[in-house]
Design a protein around this motif. Structure first.
Motif, PDB file in Angstrom:
ATOM      1  N   CYS A 156     -45.369  12.715 -10.238  1.00  0.00           N
ATOM      2  CA  CYS A 156     -44.300  13.702 -10.353  1.00  0.00           C
ATOM      3  C   CYS A 156     -44.773  15.062  -9.842  1.00  0.00           C
ATOM      4  O   CYS A 156     -45.968  15.309  -9.719  1.00  0.00           O
ATOM      5  CB  CYS A 156     -43.845  13.830 -11.807  1.00  0.00           C
ATOM      6  SG  CYS A 156     -42.994  12.383 -12.469  1.00  0.00           S
ATOM      7  N   ARG A 157     -43.801  15.921  -9.556  1.00  0.00           N
ATOM      8  CA  ARG A 157     -44.104  17.300  -9.152  1.00  0.00           C
ATOM      9  C   ARG A 157     -43.397  18.245 -10.106  1.00  0.00           C
ATOM     10  O   ARG A 157     -42.233  18.038 -10.457  1.00  0.00           O
ATOM     11  CB  ARG A 157     -43.640  17.574  -7.722  1.00  0.00           C
ATOM     12  CG  ARG A 157     -44.341  16.718  -6.676  1.00  0.00           C
ATOM     13  CD  ARG A 157     -43.915  17.142  -5.276  1.00  0.00           C
ATOM     14  NE  ARG A 157     -42.474  17.107  -5.137  1.00  0.00           N
ATOM     15  CZ  ARG A 157     -41.762  17.939  -4.367  1.00  0.00           C
ATOM     16  NH1 ARG A 157     -42.377  18.892  -3.696  1.00  0.00           N
ATOM     17  NH2 ARG A 157     -40.461  17.819  -4.270  1.00  0.00           N
ATOM     18  N   PHE A 158     -44.107  19.318 -10.492  1.00  0.00           N
ATOM     19  CA  PHE A 158     -43.558  20.328 -11.387  1.00  0.00           C
ATOM     20  C   PHE A 158     -43.694  21.672 -10.685  1.00  0.00           C
ATOM     21  O   PHE A 158     -44.811  22.172 -10.494  1.00  0.00           O
ATOM     22  CB  PHE A 158     -44.297  20.302 -12.723  1.00  0.00           C
ATOM     23  CG  PHE A 158     -44.266  18.939 -13.368  1.00  0.00           C
ATOM     24  CD1 PHE A 158     -43.131  18.491 -14.017  1.00  0.00           C
ATOM     25  CD2 PHE A 158     -45.363  18.089 -13.269  1.00  0.00           C
ATOM     26  CE1 PHE A 158     -43.087  17.223 -14.587  1.00  0.00           C
ATOM     27  CE2 PHE A 158     -45.331  16.824 -13.835  1.00  0.00           C
ATOM     28  CZ  PHE A 158     -44.182  16.390 -14.491  1.00  0.00           C
ATOM     29  N   LEU A 159     -42.578  22.254 -10.295  1.00  0.00           N
ATOM     30  CA  LEU A 159     -42.560  23.435  -9.442  1.00  0.00           C
ATOM     31  C   LEU A 159     -41.983  24.630 -10.190  1.00  0.00           C
ATOM     32  O   LEU A 159     -40.950  24.517 -10.851  1.00  0.00           O
ATOM     33  CB  LEU A 159     -41.715  23.177  -8.186  1.00  0.00           C
ATOM     34  CG  LEU A 159     -41.988  21.879  -7.410  1.00  0.00           C
ATOM     35  CD1 LEU A 159     -41.084  21.805  -6.181  1.00  0.00           C
ATOM     36  CD2 LEU A 159     -43.452  21.789  -7.011  1.00  0.00           C
ATOM     37  N   GLY A 160     -42.637  25.777 -10.063  1.00  0.00           N
ATOM     38  CA  GLY A 160     -42.141  26.986 -10.696  1.00  0.00           C
ATOM     39  C   GLY A 160     -43.061  28.146 -10.408  1.00  0.00           C
ATOM     40  O   GLY A 160     -43.830  28.133  -9.434  1.00  0.00           O
ATOM     41  N   TYR A 175     -49.834  12.517 -20.974  1.00  0.00           N
ATOM     42  CA  TYR A 175     -50.704  12.091 -19.881  1.00  0.00           C
ATOM     43  C   TYR A 175     -49.990  12.306 -18.557  1.00  0.00           C
ATOM     44  O   TYR A 175     -48.853  11.847 -18.366  1.00  0.00           O
ATOM     45  CB  TYR A 175     -51.060  10.609 -20.051  1.00  0.00           C
ATOM     46  CG  TYR A 175     -51.884  10.031 -18.921  1.00  0.00           C
ATOM     47  CD1 TYR A 175     -53.105  10.592 -18.554  1.00  0.00           C
ATOM     48  CD2 TYR A 175     -51.439   8.908 -18.228  1.00  0.00           C
ATOM     49  CE1 TYR A 175     -53.859  10.049 -17.527  1.00  0.00           C
ATOM     50  CE2 TYR A 175     -52.194   8.349 -17.200  1.00  0.00           C
ATOM     51  CZ  TYR A 175     -53.401   8.934 -16.857  1.00  0.00           C
ATOM     52  OH  TYR A 175     -54.144   8.403 -15.841  1.00  0.00           O
ATOM     53  N   PHE A 176     -50.650  13.014 -17.651  1.00  0.00           N
ATOM     54  CA  PHE A 176     -50.135  13.298 -16.323  1.00  0.00           C
ATOM     55  C   PHE A 176     -51.072  12.651 -15.308  1.00  0.00           C
ATOM     56  O   PHE A 176     -52.263  12.964 -15.266  1.00  0.00           O
ATOM     57  CB  PHE A 176     -50.080  14.806 -16.073  1.00  0.00           C
ATOM     58  CG  PHE A 176     -49.157  15.564 -16.993  1.00  0.00           C
ATOM     59  CD1 PHE A 176     -47.905  15.978 -16.561  1.00  0.00           C
ATOM     60  CD2 PHE A 176     -49.546  15.875 -18.294  1.00  0.00           C
ATOM     61  CE1 PHE A 176     -47.062  16.680 -17.401  1.00  0.00           C
ATOM     62  CE2 PHE A 176     -48.708  16.580 -19.145  1.00  0.00           C
ATOM     63  CZ  PHE A 176     -47.459  16.978 -18.698  1.00  0.00           C
ATOM     64  N   SER A 177     -50.532  11.757 -14.486  1.00  0.00           N
ATOM     65  CA  SER A 177     -51.341  11.038 -13.507  1.00  0.00           C
ATOM     66  C   SER A 177     -50.799  11.259 -12.104  1.00  0.00           C
ATOM     67  O   SER A 177     -49.614  11.063 -11.850  1.00  0.00           O
ATOM     68  CB  SER A 177     -51.332   9.538 -13.834  1.00  0.00           C
ATOM     69  OG  SER A 177     -51.969   8.792 -12.819  1.00  0.00           O
ATOM     70  N   ASN A 178     -51.693  11.685 -11.195  1.00  0.00           N
ATOM     71  CA  ASN A 178     -51.315  11.838  -9.784  1.00  0.00           C
ATOM     72  C   ASN A 178     -50.094  12.736  -9.624  1.00  0.00           C
ATOM     73  O   ASN A 178     -49.158  12.430  -8.890  1.00  0.00           O
ATOM     74  CB  ASN A 178     -51.041  10.465  -9.167  1.00  0.00           C
ATOM     75  CG  ASN A 178     -51.076  10.495  -7.653  1.00  0.00           C
ATOM     76  OD1 ASN A 178     -51.875  11.203  -7.061  1.00  0.00           O
ATOM     77  ND2 ASN A 178     -50.190   9.736  -7.018  1.00  0.00           N
ATOM     78  N   CYS A 179     -50.123  13.862 -10.330  1.00  0.00           N
ATOM     79  CA  CYS A 179     -49.001  14.808 -10.291  1.00  0.00           C
ATOM     80  C   CYS A 179     -49.401  16.097  -9.584  1.00  0.00           C
ATOM     81  O   CYS A 179     -50.587  16.415  -9.461  1.00  0.00           O
ATOM     82  CB  CYS A 179     -48.539  15.141 -11.715  1.00  0.00           C
ATOM     83  SG  CYS A 179     -47.749  13.770 -12.600  1.00  0.00           S
ATOM     84  N   PHE A 196     -54.716  15.579 -17.640  1.00  0.00           N
ATOM     85  CA  PHE A 196     -54.249  15.622 -16.264  1.00  0.00           C
ATOM     86  C   PHE A 196     -55.295  14.904 -15.420  1.00  0.00           C
ATOM     87  O   PHE A 196     -56.427  15.378 -15.304  1.00  0.00           O
ATOM     88  CB  PHE A 196     -54.072  17.061 -15.786  1.00  0.00           C
ATOM     89  CG  PHE A 196     -53.031  17.839 -16.548  1.00  0.00           C
ATOM     90  CD1 PHE A 196     -51.766  18.029 -16.027  1.00  0.00           C
ATOM     91  CD2 PHE A 196     -53.318  18.375 -17.794  1.00  0.00           C
ATOM     92  CE1 PHE A 196     -50.797  18.735 -16.722  1.00  0.00           C
ATOM     93  CE2 PHE A 196     -52.367  19.093 -18.508  1.00  0.00           C
ATOM     94  CZ  PHE A 196     -51.107  19.268 -17.963  1.00  0.00           C
ATOM     95  N   GLU A 197     -54.933  13.758 -14.850  1.00  0.00           N
ATOM     96  CA  GLU A 197     -55.892  12.961 -14.090  1.00  0.00           C
ATOM     97  C   GLU A 197     -55.439  12.826 -12.643  1.00  0.00           C
ATOM     98  O   GLU A 197     -54.281  12.506 -12.373  1.00  0.00           O
ATOM     99  CB  GLU A 197     -56.052  11.572 -14.711  1.00  0.00           C
ATOM    100  CG  GLU A 197     -57.143  10.742 -14.049  1.00  0.00           C
ATOM    101  CD  GLU A 197     -57.435   9.457 -14.794  1.00  0.00           C
ATOM    102  OE1 GLU A 197     -58.602   9.024 -14.761  1.00  0.00           O
ATOM    103  OE2 GLU A 197     -56.514   8.892 -15.418  1.00  0.00           O
TER     104      GLU A 197
END
Length: 328
Positions: A156-160, A175-179, A196-197
Motif C-alpha cells: 500500500c501507499r500512504f501519501l500526505g 504490520y506494514f509490509s512493502n509499503c 514496518f518491513e
C-alpha cells in the motif's frame, strides 16, 4: 487533487513491482462485494460496501475495489472486524480526501478527525491501495488512522504531508509490509506497536520522520525492519524521530538511510527529561544517513540485542499465531 497525486507518484519514483497488481488467483467471484465507480459492482463507494457488511461476521468479509479515485472519507467501524480491502493496484486504486486541522476546526484535537481512512475493526487487512490526504502542506492532515489490533497493510501507499500515518491504540499491533509512506513532519506517529518491513519512508521536508507516543507499559513502539529512508532532492536535515510522549520507543534495524538523515539522528522535542525514558535504537544502519555521531541517549544495538526486534517477538503473543501472514 489529481495533479497532487501525479506529483506524489513522481516524487516517490515508485517501482512497478512495489505498486502491486491483483493476483491472477484473485477471482472477483471469490469476494463478498465488489466496489466500482462505474456502477458495475455491488457498490459505487467503499464506505457503502463496509456499511453493507454484516457486523461481527462469523467469516472474513472480502471486498474488491476496482481501479479508480475514490474521494471519500472511509471508516471501518469497531463492529466490522475481519474486513479485507483489496485494490486492483496501488497505482490505480486510490482513496483520497482533503480534511486538515484548520478545516475541521474542532479545537485542539482536530487532528484526529482529519483521516481519509480510519480503521477500528480488529483483524483488518488491506492490499494494493493508495490512501492519500490531499490537503497539501497546511498542517496536520492524516491519511491513515488505525487503532485496530492485528491490522495488516501490504503493498500500500500512504501519501500526505504532516501526520500521514497515525498508528494508534494502546496494546494494538499493526504490520506494514512493502509499503510506501511519505510526508513532512511526524508522518509516522502514535502509540501502537507497529512493524514496518521492506517499506520505503520518504521525507518531503526538513523535519521529523517519527513521533511515537508509546505507553510506558508497552515494550515496543515503532520497529522498521529492512526499510529505506529516502527524501526529495532539497531535503537535507531530517531526524529519525522525536518523542510525542516521554516513553517513545522507535528502532531501525538494517535500514538504508539517505544523506538527508542528520548525524545526531534523534531530537528530544525540547524536553531534556525525555532523554532518560525514550528508547531510540539502531542496528546495522546503512547509507550516508547512518554516518556520524548519534545523540548519546540513543542506543547502538549489538547483533544479539537486535534479535529482540524480530517480527515474531514484537508482534506475536501466545494464542494469536503469526496473524500478520496474509491468509485468506
Amino acid at each position: 487533487m489529481l495533479a497532487s497525486l501525479t506529483l506524489a507518484l513522481v516524487s516517490l519514483g515508485v517501482a512497478v513491482g512495489l505498486l502491486g497488481t491483483l493476483a491472477e488467483s484473485d477471482d472477483p467471484d471469490e469476494y463478498d462485494y465488489v466496489v466500482a465507480k462505474d456502477g458495475s459492482g455491488d457498490y459505487e463507494t467503499i464506505q457503502a460496501a463496509i456499511d453493507g457488511a454484516k457486523s461481527f461476521p462469523p467469516d472474513r468479509i472480502r471486498i474488491l475495489v476496482r481501479g479508480g479515485v475514490y474521494d471519500e472519507k472511509v471508516e471501518v467501524h469497531a463492529w466490522n472486524p475481519d474486513v479485507t480491502l483489496v485494490g486492483e493496484s496501488a497505482a490505480e486504486t486510490v482513496i483520497t480526501h482533503g480534511d486538515h486541522f484548520e478545516k475541521i476546526d474542532r479545537g485542539r484535537n482536530s487532528t484526529f478527525f482529519t483521516y481519509t481512512l480510519k480503521v477500528r475493526g480488529n483483524d483488518f487487512r488491506a492490499r494494493n491501495l493508495t490512501v492519500e490526504n490531499s490537503a497539501g502542506p497546511v498542517g496536520q492532515a492524516v491519511a491513515l488512522h488505525v487503532d485496530a489490533d492485528r491490522a495488516v497493510f501490504e503493498n500500500c501507499r500512504f501519501l500526505g504531508h504532516q501526520d500521514t500515518v497515525y498508528a494508534a491504540g494502546e496494546g494494538a499491533r499493526q504490520y506494514f509490509s512493502n509499503c510506501d509512506v511519505e510526508g513532512t513532519t511526524d508522518f509516522v506517529f502514535g502509540g501502537s506497536t507497529a512493524v514496518f518491513e521492506d517499506c520505503r519512508v520518504h521525507s518531503k521536508a526538513d523535519s521529523y520522520v517519527t513521533a511515537a507516543s508509546t505507553p510506558e507499559s508497552e515494550p515496543f513502539g515503532f520497529v522498521f525492519l529492512d526499510c529505506e529512508l529516502t527524501a526529495d532532492p532539497d531535503v537535507s536535515e531530517a531526524y529519525l524521530g522525536r518523542p510525542w510522549r516521554n516513553y517513545a520507543r522507535t528502532a531501525f534495524i538494517r535500514t538504508r538511510m539517505g544523506s538527508h538523515v542528520l548525524p545526531a539522528g534523534w531530537h528530544n522535542w525540547s524536553r531534556p527529561e525525555a532523554e532518560k525514558t525514550v528508547e531510540y535504537a539502531e542496528y546495522d544502519s546503512r547509507g550516508p544517513g547512518s554516518e556520524g555521531e548519534r545523540v548519546p541517549w540513543a542506543t547502538a544495538l549489538t547483533e544479539a540485542e537486535a534479535e529482540r526486534y524480530s517480527k515474531a517477538n514484537v508482534l506475536g503473543s501466545e494464542g494469536d499465531g503469526e496473524w500478520w501472514d496474509w491468509e485468506e
